[in-house]
Design an enzyme around this catalytic site. Structure first.
Site, PDB file in Angstrom:
ATOM      1  N   HIS A  87       0.821  -1.213   0.000  1.00 39.56           N
ATOM      2  CA  HIS A  87       0.000   0.000   0.000  1.00 39.56           C
ATOM      3  C   HIS A  87       0.853   1.261   0.000  1.00 39.56           C
ATOM      4  O   HIS A  87       0.532   2.240  -0.650  1.00 39.56           O
ATOM      5  CB  HIS A  87      -0.946   0.001   1.211  1.00 39.56           C
TER       6      HIS A  87
ATOM      7  N   LYS B 237     -10.110  -7.133   8.730  1.00 39.64           N
ATOM      8  CA  LYS B 237     -10.754  -7.320  10.030  1.00 39.64           C
ATOM      9  C   LYS B 237     -10.405  -6.125  10.895  1.00 39.64           C
ATOM     10  O   LYS B 237      -9.326  -5.546  10.765  1.00 39.64           O
ATOM     11  CB  LYS B 237     -10.312  -8.625  10.684  1.00 39.64           C
TER      12      LYS B 237
END
Lengths: 186, 279
Positions: A37, A103
């Site tokens: 990322h 999550k």
């Protein structure tokens, strides 16, 4: 009831999903996490093309364990998503990302971008990596091979079980589910 | 003086790394299945069923239960009458490197916290040495995932904060963690000692079997009370609501300074891996 979706995930389709829906995803998704990322955002800053087309795509925040011989992938469960919060709003707004699987909680900035562009945040069961790996039919590294587990991978999945945690209106299952449970005790 | 070779240590650590990552300890499985039977909330029951299915698949196929096969925390209890032939630190790290390579475990360690380049073989291990009476060497390998490690906290309370301060802090850590550490979790709590000792006690508390309590009845009761309170928050497995947020609170305690009340809470997810062997 389980909603079955096939990628690519358009924002129109993403907007029909609601927090709490159980979903099975089939098609191409990508795995990437912290280090990849960071490189996506550096590429966007330099005005470069990203190593994959993330328009209407789903990114699974995950770094799999190595595949045993004869297997497409090792164990592959979700990693905690808040570490991608600094990057996700730009991936949604500038790269056209419509789905994220991970999550844990997301920041207000991520939810704002999701509402604005029609994106959805799914939760996969953390720690259920051997079970989730069974849904992966094919996996290949498509960029950043030097990052090992953190490389960008293209996965072909079949009926990957996830739950809508935050929908495109900002409804949050972490709040709603807890309220519903506590209400049921009264 | 009993001789133990470095090679024997390497071989044992190598095997324990793999076994710990594939096979969940029986006491953890038993506790998860017990919580499943007691769970009243349907969504939570569904998640616990998947968690049980997952560790069964991992065990049957000898694959990692979780892809985060952790940093290898290695606890060595070295008998005073043992002589080790060779470099013990090198021996442990060689075991970790070969276990993670041959066992298809994920290499999750970066050599420098700022530069962040993967070390390639999951070393260095986090090694703890303890000298004990006798001529045996007890090796425990506990691969520690960081989803739960990141949600752990330590606070230096004031003596005046007392028992209520300890309870409030444990509840705050649970609330702050919420869905992030892959609940259901285990909370290891270290009370007393110094800043570092409290943290180590908390980490070691995660190794205690879930069907055992603190031998001191006061702390055993505190474990039960905290478990009840933490689960009453309603966060549930994966944070989707329910009772089973925490499987067990394990407390370790020791003496501390007149000016302090250190409290550390180390969180482990339901994939509470550790495996011990005595040489």
């Amino acid at each position: 009831m389980t909603v079955k979706i096939t990628t690519p995930l358009t924002s129109e389709k993403a907007r029909t999903l609601k927090a709490g829906d159980t979903v099975e995803i089939t098609g191409v998704i990508y795995t990437s996490r912290d280090a990849a990322h960071k490189r996506f955002i550096e590429a966007l800053d330099r005005g470069e093309k990203l190593p994959a087309d993330f328009k209407d795509a789903v990114i699974y925040f995950a770094g799999p364990s190595p595949a045993k011989p004869g297997q497409p992938i090792g164990s592959v469960g979700p990693t905690t998503s808040y570490r991608m919060d600094p990057y996700s709003p730009r991936m949604i707004r500038e790269a056209g990302l419509t789905g994220m699987i991970g999550k844990g909680r997301r920041s207000a900035e991520v939810v704002e971008a999701m509402k604005e562009c029609g994106a959805v945040y799914f939760g996969a069961i953390g720690g259920c990596a051997a079970l989730l790996a069974k849904c992966v039919k094919k996996a290949e590294v498509i960029a950043y091979d030097d990052l090992g587990a953190e490389a960008l991978r293209r996965l072909e999945v079949e009926d990957l079980p996830v739950t809508v945690v935050i929908d495109s209106e900002g409804n949050d299952l972490y709040r709603l589910g807890r309220e519903q449970y506590l209400e049921s005790l009264k | 003086m009993r001789e133990i070779s470095a090679r024997q240590i390497t071989e044992t650590v190598r095997r324990l790394c793999m076994e710990a990552c594939y096979y969940l300890p029986d006491d953890v499985k038993k506790r998860i299945e017990e919580c499943r039977r007691e769970e009243p909330f349907p969504i939570a029951c569904g998640i616990l069923d998947k968690i049980i299915e997952n560790y069964r698949i991992a065990g049957e196929n000898s694959v990692p239960i979780c892809q985060d096969t952790g940093m290898a925390c290695v606890f060595l209890e070295i008998g005073q009458d043992v002589h080790i032939n060779g470099d013990i630190e090198e021996a442990v790290n060689a075991g970790v490197a070969s276990g993670y390579k041959d066992g298809y475990l994920r290499k999750s360690v970066v050599s420098d916290p700022i530069e962040r380049v993967n070390s390639g073989d999951n070393t260095p291990a986090m090694i703890y040495y303890e000298l004990v009476p006798g001529d045996r060497l007890t090796i425990t390998v506990a691969p520690k995932g960081f989803g739960s490690e990141n949600m752990s906290q330590l606070k230096m309370l004031k003596p005046a904060d007392g028992i209520e301060g300890v309870k409030d802090f444990v509840l705050k850590v649970a609330e702050d963690a919420g869905p992030n550490p892959c609940p259901p979790i285990i909370m290891g709590v270290g009370i007393g000692g110094t800043f570092d000792k409290a943290a180590l006690m908390a980490k070691k508390a995660l190794l205690r079997p879930l069907d055992e309590k603190n031998p001191d009845s006061f702390y055993a009761q505190l474990e039960d009370e905290l478990l009840e309170k933490v689960n009453a928050l309603g966060i549930g497995p994966q944070g989707f609501g329910g009772r089973t947020f925490c499987l067990k609170v394990n407390i370790n305690h020791m003496a501390t300074h007149i000016a302090g009340l250190p409290v550390a809470v180390n969180i482990n997810c339901h994939v509470a891996r550790h495996k011990t062997e005595v040489l």
